[in-house]
Design an enzyme around this catalytic site. Structure first.
Site, PDB file in Angstrom:
ATOM      1  N   GLU A 106      31.386  37.489  51.016  1.00 15.34           N
ATOM      2  CA  GLU A 106      31.805  39.592  51.443  1.00 15.34           C
ATOM      3  C   GLU A 106      30.923  39.089  51.956  1.00 15.34           C
ATOM      4  O   GLU A 106      31.318  40.651  53.389  1.00 15.34           O
ATOM      5  CB  GLU A 106      31.987  39.931  49.494  1.00 15.34           C
ATOM      6  CG  GLU A 106      32.612  39.395  48.380  1.00 15.34           C
ATOM      7  CD  GLU A 106      33.008  39.612  47.245  1.00 15.34           C
ATOM      8  OE1 GLU A 106      31.427  38.966  47.204  1.00 15.34           O
ATOM      9  OE2 GLU A 106      33.612  40.833  47.067  1.00 15.34           O
ATOM     10  N   GLU A 126      34.530  33.703  41.913  1.00 14.79           N
ATOM     11  CA  GLU A 126      35.028  34.729  40.954  1.00 14.79           C
ATOM     12  C   GLU A 126      35.325  34.213  39.749  1.00 14.79           C
ATOM     13  O   GLU A 126      35.255  34.658  38.168  1.00 14.79           O
ATOM     14  CB  GLU A 126      34.736  35.893  40.771  1.00 14.79           C
ATOM     15  CG  GLU A 126      33.662  36.490  41.770  1.00 14.79           C
ATOM     16  CD  GLU A 126      33.617  36.163  43.322  1.00 14.79           C
ATOM     17  OE1 GLU A 126      34.308  35.223  43.841  1.00 14.79           O
ATOM     18  OE2 GLU A 126      32.411  36.742  43.843  1.00 14.79           O
TER      19      GLU A 126
END
Ligand code: NAD
Length: 698
Positions: A106, A126
């Site tokens: 990210e 995740e």
């Protein structure tokens, strides 16, 4: 300020992420990145900025050591840090080598340019913790790799090699043939190019997604993912989040992703997955055997007994490249044992999971013998002979004579007293229990049984070895049944009481399976062999005449119904098949038993079945904690998750009890006690006191 360095190389500020082992983006590192960015903005000599990882990773994402601590959310948060990078007036280039995952990816997506080497590991994992990327990953990844690839990556959490994403807007350039040092050189050269060519700053958030098929694709994705994810909410939310990257403006998509993230973090499924993730790490730690405890070298293993367990145990080591000597009493038993191992490998080969070459390599590591002389070089000997103390005595006395000094002597016993076994040798410090589960080459769980005299270096050695053979090793003290089977006995005891009172084996199994157990208890017992429990109960009747048992299980065994191996048990089985077929004869046996006992059957709800069975596990688990047999509640959960088919999304019996609240569990137990067997439902003292204080096991 720790965790990162800032250096000027020509006109480029190089910010190196340095937080071993994987440059986890903990609070200190995030702070450093932000302050380094500010420094670079303020310095007129700086015309570009490179972010690079030290060691073998760009960044593996959040620092798991800060999970569930205030630091994980403290400013600068991931969102703040990424916004600072993305808003930079000077071009920021991510130099990606090694792991670039989760928050690390990210962060890279917040940069204006990305260069990479082949073989870098790209992932947003995740979902494996029951959440989704919460710092823009779902909004930015689809903008650079395309909607379909993004959905695949985010829903699966799988690692994709960087070269597979070559040609997408994720990477501006590949640094070809790069060794780790060349990545920085390549990134610096790229930065110079960006500056010299006055390339426009590219912000991923500004990319417009052009995807005319969006609606049909997301419909399809929701159908497939929904069917596969069943009990886990996160994968579908991942699809929703990526869909928002197409349907909504960037800022709205980001807010939507945030909302979903916050919702998911609070689900019991995510709690369960995170619990299992940390539980796996915790069970490797033994408080009085610290890291750095000396270990013994294990380069040769011997296994005694080539039966069901011995064969599977041998395969574990051979698979890890460790040579094994397998000892039997008679040639035909040895031949049979080795043939079964070969057959197992051949069946993997037929399924395309093993090459002929690998098969040959593994078989070459396996040597059969009938002579104890051949065990004298073994660093570890694992005994898997018949479960009789006399046989174990013979074997361990012999081992004491022949095994070399310092060899670890292990027993795979399920029920016998390890301290007694250790006492058959003059080296009890070298003796330990290694309780594998059947099939031993498949099941993840390994109970490591610590005897009263077991040496710390012996424990440290087997814990290390367990990792090498890819097992989840959980330490148990010595007691009857260790952690898993001792709890299981109470669970089965409840199951039999339920039959007495009016349930059928099918109803109990269905209720447990619907609740999430991989297999109902009666089907499981048929698989393992009903005679095992029968043998244990017969021992209990003598040793503990005060404990109440239903005798219905004995009636089944008296008919020779031992389960799958005899073609009948709680169910019927057709030759060569494993389907459990309900059998009216079993119903008659149960009805007759009830009449004999003067019990009038009643209708029992699925909820009562589940609560009584699962709370029986929980209560015995609490006793194990109280007695110090288990080191921590999460160890018990790991035993049940990896060895007994307990549903992962519930996190194990102890976490499950925590999630419904110990107060409610104790209250339910008191209700059962009032309605029936008071002795069974005496809540363990530890649980009663935790419940009273409003606390949890974990
Ligand atoms: P098994 O009967 O399939 O195999 C035992 C083997 O040991 C036989 O091949 C036998 O010939 C051999 N043997 C017996 N005495 C011997 C001796 N003195 N020297 C050398 N070989 C000898 O039994 P199993 O199911 O593999 O169980 C072995 C051990 O593992 C037992 O202690 C059992 O409690 C334990 N265990 C079994 C399971 C399971 O599910 N079967 C699970 C965990 C632990």
């Amino acid at each position: 300020m720790g965790n990162a360095s800032y250096q000027l190389q020509g006109g480029t500020a190089v910010i190196t992420l340095d937080n071993p082992p994987v440059n986890g983006l903990g609070h200190a590192l995030r702070s450093h990145i932000v302050s380094s960015m500010d420094q670079a903005q303020a310095d007129a000599k700086v015309s570009s900025i490179v972010l690079i990882g030290s060691g073998r990773a760009f960044s593996g994402g959040a620092d798991i050591r800060e999970f569930n601590t205030p630091k994980s959310n403290a400013e600068p948060t991931f969102q703040t840090m990424i916004a600072v990078v993305e808003d930079s007036k000077k071009p920021v280039i991510a130099a990606i080598g090694g792991a670039c995952m989760g928050g690390g990816l990210e962060l890279a997506l917040g940069c204006h340019f990305r260069v990479a080497v082949a073989g870098a590991q790209i992932a947003l994992p995740e979902v494996k913790l029951g959440i989704l990327p919460g710092a823009g990953g779902t909004q930015r990844l689809s903008r650079v790799v395309g909607v379909e690839t993004a959905v695949n990556m985010i829903v699966s959490g799988s690692v994709v090699a960087s070269e597979q994403l070559k040609g997408t807007a994720l990477f501006d350039e590949f640094i070809e043939g790069a060794q780790s040092g060349d990545l920085l050189a390549g990134a610096l050269a790229f930065a110079d190019k960006v500056v010299a060519e006055k390339r426009p700053m590219k912000r991923v958030r500004d990319i417009k997604i052009d995807y005319p098929n969006a609606q049909a694709f997301f419909q399809f994705a929701r159908n497939t993912v929904g069917a596969m994810a069943k009990n886990f909410p996160a994968p579908l939310k991942c699809v929703d989040a990526v869909a928002a990257s197409v349907a909504k403006p960037f800022a709205e998509g980001l807010a939507f992703e945030r909302k979903l993230f916050v919702e998911l973090v609070q689900t019991t499924e995510s709690m369960a997955l995170r619990h299992a993730f940390f539980g796996e790490r915790a069970c490797a730690k033994i408080p009085d055997v610290p890291e750095g405890t000396p270990t013994r070298k294990i380069s040769r293993v011997a296994v005694i007994g080539a039966g069901t367990m011995g064969g599977g145990i041998s395969m574990n080591f051979v698979n890890a490249g460790i040579p094994v000597t397998l000892l039997e009493m008679k040639q035909d038993a040895l031949d049979r044992g080795i043939a079964v191992i070969r057959k197992n490998y051949e069946s993997s080969m037929k399924k395309g999971r093993l090459t002929q070459e690998a098969l040959d390599g593994r078989m070459a590591l396996l040597t059969g013998t009938l002579s104890y002389d051949d065990l004298k070089d073994a660093d570890l000997v694992i005994e898997a002979v018949f479960e009789e103390i006399g046989v174990k005595e013979q074997v361990f006395r012999k081992l004491d004579e022949v095994a070399k000094q310092g060899a670890i002597l292990a027993s795979n016993t399920s029920t016998l007293d390890l301290n007694r076994i250790a006492g058959f040798t003059k080296r009890p410090q070298d003796v330990i229990g290694l309780h594998f589960f059947s099939p031993a080459n498949v099941m993840k769980l390994l109970e490591v049984v610590r005897g009263a005299a077991t040496g710390k270096d012996v424990l440290a050695t087997v814990m290390q070895l367990a990792k090498k053979i890819k097992k989840t090793a959980v330490v148990s003290g010595v007691c009857d049944g260790f952690i898993g089977n001792r709890m299981l006995e109470q669970y089965m005891r409840q199951g039999l009481f339920l039959l007495d009172e009016g349930a059928t084996p099918q109803q109990v199994d269905r209720a447990l399976e619907k609740w999430g157990m991989a297999m109902g208890m009666f089907r499981m017992s048929d698989l393992a062999g009903n005679d095992i429990g029968w043998m244990i109960r017969k021992r209990r009747y003598v040793e503990h005449p005060d404990i109440s048992y239903s005798k219905i299980g004995d009636r089944i065994c008296e008919q020779g119904r031992f389960g799958q191996k005899t073609g009948s048990g709680w169910y019927l089985y057709q030759a060569g098949r494993r389907d459990a077929i309900p059998d009216p004869e079993v119903d008659t046996l149960i009805e007759n038993y009830r009449k004999e006992m003067g019990i009038t059957p009643r209708k029992i709800s699925d909820q009562e079945i589940v609560e009584r069975c699962i709370f029986a596990l929980v209560n015995e688990g609490a006793r194990l904690l109280e007695e110090g047999i288990a080191l921590r509640a999460s160890d018990i959960d790991m035993v049940y998750l990896t060895g007994y088919g307990f549903p992962l999304y519930r996190g194990g019996p102890m976490l499950y009890a925590d999630t419904i609240g110990l107060y409610s569990v104790v209250r339910a137990m008191k209700g059962f006690a009032a309605a029936g067997d008071e002795r069974f439902w005496e809540p363990a003292a530890l649980m009663a006191s935790l419940a009273g204080d409003g606390k949890t096991f974990n």
